[in-house]
Write an enzyme that holds these catalytic residues in place. Structure first.
Site, mmCIF file in Angstrom:
data_model
loop_
_atom_site.group_PDB
_atom_site.id
_atom_site.type_symbol
_atom_site.label_atom_id
_atom_site.label_comp_id
_atom_site.label_asym_id
_atom_site.label_seq_id
_atom_site.Cartn_x
_atom_site.Cartn_y
_atom_site.Cartn_z
ATOM 1 C CG HIS A 143 3.518 -10.620 1.245
ATOM 2 N ND1 HIS A 143 4.121 -10.478 2.475
ATOM 3 C CD2 HIS A 143 4.079 -9.802 0.222
ATOM 4 C CE1 HIS A 143 5.086 -9.941 2.288
ATOM 5 N NE2 HIS A 143 5.130 -9.320 0.866
ATOM 6 C CG HIS A 192 7.114 -1.493 -3.605
ATOM 7 N ND1 HIS A 192 8.031 -2.308 -4.568
ATOM 8 C CD2 HIS A 192 6.672 -2.393 -2.877
ATOM 9 C CE1 HIS A 192 7.905 -3.411 -4.171
ATOM 10 N NE2 HIS A 192 6.995 -3.668 -3.107
#
Length: 724
Positions: A212, A462
């Protein structure tokens, strides 16, 4: 070229296979642990008989399944000088045949990939005039590189390691002849509950913090579905006016889907990222996407990626960031658009805003960003006591400068060795084992986020996400757990009772999901479900995003990273198990069709790393550029932003464990190395036994340094990371 030479080093490292024979020791002893061992048997398989797979869209003529091959490959070819280092100097028949050779940094650091430095269109980026003597970073990343001020800047185009692949050579995703993304997800990446035997859940969470901070494709929300609907309201078909909805690229679901068929779903909403063709900045293609945040490791997720956002997050006095105070504790400020940012059950639930719009995405992300807000304000208060004459701007910038330095140190010296393997990060020059300054800044290195990394390799992590988050008390006992999908975009859970402390200890105790091909159903069936009985599939979205961004096939990345091109599916078994290679042959028409995220996600993990050869190669190149292309890197000497030797020594005492202790509510104990599960070699100790920064070295009146210097984490790294 650099990426290819990095790949040669990775190629010469044995690969790993999964073994599930060990038992877990942690909050849930019933969960199977995934461990690894080196395979010594060569893999030889023949091409299997094709089996039909539901949802596969085949073509009769396999040779025409790729239409984006018109690029001038001679222009992108490596020079003859380096060509001999691209291919392994031996035949590769399986994981057992890979040997060890010394790493050759002289070739690795010789230059950039030719196409990484090719002229790229820059649309409407107009940085302010650069000040070569500036002590502080700009908020939008501009002027970091004085010769190329837009490199790494908010709004810049992603870098690429390989020319993109589009069906029309411009911007249309390749679809014809490829299996549906959802079919690939449900077939190849099921939910099997395996946990990591070594690393804690905060290693996964820090991965999200890092991504991010470094990238977000413009035009993608990534924290809540778009208000534009590409599917019919009942999800049973495409939207009737789909052609009129610019950017729609819905994920089709087969009628016999093992999960979504139960809910009568045939379509999943998906919006394409903005690109320079769709925005009119590039008239001829091929398209490239723009990043909506700065590419540098600069805590833009805390401070923002532009001046307007940064100013809106400041108190404008005493250098502090705005916070909400409840129960005498600081929390992130309230969102200005709650309906767009959160899925709250009632209006009394908090919904946060920060430097990044994805702050509410999940409880772990909201928690870490809350602690980072507190850390900035804690530093401001300490610096103000030492330098009461500093004004608001100086306090803000000095606290930001120090917080970024701590963030870079924790990321590279604690977290990155977990992801890429300790020996790899040392060999690749990503960390230095000695003290003192570094001198590896290179103004020719473009630190702009790499598309192949941000939309590809990094998304493999992920797999580390668990379906539940465990709450742990001061005795390190599990006292409760939450289901992840209950709290997507609902950060209220971290403010309830003693939950913030429980989640901090939980992140440092609970094992992350094993780094493998398995993905939790919470993100492959229930992501962003809100009050529904089903949600989105993140793995399908990842694969679809790769096609949206024009990522080439897995086979092309193999070649980039020093592996031979596979002409048959069986040849994939050099770095993945034979069963996985066989499964690919049932789904795809050709080895050249295999999606990068799919093939790379099936590889054996490299020793000590959380991914296989190809993804480690790509991630290693990204983090090489992130460090060497940052003029404000915390370890550099001779820059206007450089720290003093004494300050640098103190920064190297930084640790995630200490950040937890300093900024949680009532956490009084923590293991030295929070990314690793507590053990006899990583014991839980009182917080005051963890090294703390001596901020007196930031006082303008000099103090006498101690007789002995200690590079605390440079000393501890080999013990905590090098031994597994």
């Amino acid at each position: 070229m650099i990426t290819t030479l990095l790949a040669l080093f990775l190629l010469l490292t044995p690969t790993l296979q999964q073994d599930t024979t060990k038992n877990a020791s942690g909050p849930d002893p019933g969960i199977i642990i995934s461990s690894v061992q080196v395979s010594t048997a060569p893999i030889i398989i023949s091409k299997p008989q094709r089996k039909p797979v539901s949802g596969t869209t085949n073509k009769e003529n396999e040779s025409s399944t790729r239409t984006a091959r018109g690029l001038d490959r001679d222009f992108y070819s490596p020079s003859e000088h380096f060509q001999s280092f691209l291919q392994p100097p031996y035949p590769l028949t399986g994981p057992g045949s890979v040997g060890q050779t010394p790493f050759r940094p002289d070739y690795y650091f010789a230059g950039l990939l030719p196409y990484a430095t090719a002229t790229r269109p820059v649309c409407q980026l107009a940085p302010a005039p650069c000040d070569p003597q500036a002590r502080y970073r700009t908020l939008d990343g501009s002027c970091n590189n004085l010769r190329n001020p837009t490199w790494g800047m908010t709004g810049s185009l992603f870098n690429r390691l390989i020319p993109p692949r589009y069906a029309d050579n411009v911007a249309a995703p390749v679809e014809e002849g490829l299996p549906l993304s959802r079919v690939l997800s449900s077939t190849l990446f099921p939910d099997v509950n395996l946990v990591d035997p070594i690393w804690t859940l905060v290693a996964m969470q820090w991965s999200q913090v890092v991504t991010h901070d470094m990238s977000m494709a413009a035009g993608s929300r990534q924290h809540k579905p778009k208000p534009i609907e590409c599917c019919a309201s009942d999800g049973h078909d495409l939207a009737r006016d789909l052609a009129a909805k610019a950017g729609c690229y819905p994920i089709r679901i087969p009628a016999d889907d093992p999960f979504y068929a139960q809910h009568n779903q045939r379509c999943m909403d998906f919006m394409r990222s903005s690109n320079d063709v769709s925005t009119g900045c590039n008239m001829y293609g091929p398209a490239n996407q723009m990043t909506a945040v700065t590419s540098y490791l600069d805590l833009s997720l805390v401070y923002g990626s532009n001046l307007e956002t940064a100013q809106s997050l400041r108190e404008q006095q005493s250098g502090r960031l705005i916070s909400q105070v409840r129960r005498n504790r600081q929390w992130l400020p309230e969102s200005t658009n709650r309906s767009a940012d959160c899925e709250n059950v009632d209006d009394n639930e908090p919904c946060y805003r920060s430097g990044d719009v994805r702050v509410n995405q999940n409880p772990g992300q909201a928690l870490v960003q809350t602690l980072m807000l507190r850390e900035h304000n804690r530093l401001v208060e300490s610096l103000h006591q030492l330098n009461p004459h500093w004004n608001d701007e100086t306090l803000y910038q000095e606290a930001r400068r120090l917080a970024v330095a701590q963030f870079q140190h924790i990321t590279y010296y604690e977290w990155l060795p977990v992801i890429l393997g300790y020996q790899n990060v040392v060999q690749l020059g990503l960390i230095q084992e000695r003290g003192g300054y570094s001198h590896d800044y290179d103004e020719q290195v473009d630190a702009t986020a790499i598309n192949d990394h941000a939309a590809g390799a990094f998304r493999h992590l992920h797999t580390l996400i668990t379906g539940e988050i465990i709450e742990v008390d001061a005795e390190r006992r599990a006292v409760d757990a939450i289901r992840l999908s209950d709290y997507f975009n609902r950060p209220v859970i971290i403010e309830r009772g003693a939950n913030l402390d429980h989640f901090v200890r939980g992140l440092a105790t609970q094992p992350q999901h094993a780094p493998d091909r398995y993905f939790s159903s919470e993100i492959t069936k229930f992501m962003f479900r809100a009050n529904k009985t089903f949600g989105l599939d993140l793995r399908s979205i990842d694969i679809q995003r790769g096609r949206d961004h024009g990522l080439p096939s897995y086979n092309e990345y193999r070649v980039l990273c020093g592996l031979p091109k596979a002409h048959t599916f069986a040849e994939f078994a050099d770095i993945m198990d034979a069963k996985s290679a066989e499964e690919l042959s049932y789904i795809y028409n050709s080895p050249d069709d295999v999606d990068m995220l799919v093939g790379g996600g099936l590889e054996y993990n490299l020793p000590g790393a959380l991914s296989g050869h190809t993804f480690t190669c790509i991630m290693g190149e990204q983090f090489r550029r992130t460090r060497r292309g940052d003029r404000f890197w915390f370890e550099l000497e001779g820059q206007p932003s450089s720290f003093t030797p004494e300050q640098l020594r103190e920064i190297r005492k930084s640790s995630l464990a200490k950040m937890f202790c300093e900024n949680a509510d009532h956490v009084t104990e923590m293991q030295h190395y929070a990314f690793k599960r507590p053990s006899n070699t990583n014991p839980i100790v009182p917080c005051d036994q963890l090294p703390a920064l001596d901020l007196r070295y930031w006082q303008e009146q000099p103090i006498t340094p101690p007789a002995e210097e200690s590079n605390y984490y440079n000393y501890l790294i080999p013990d905590f990371l090098g031994k597994k």
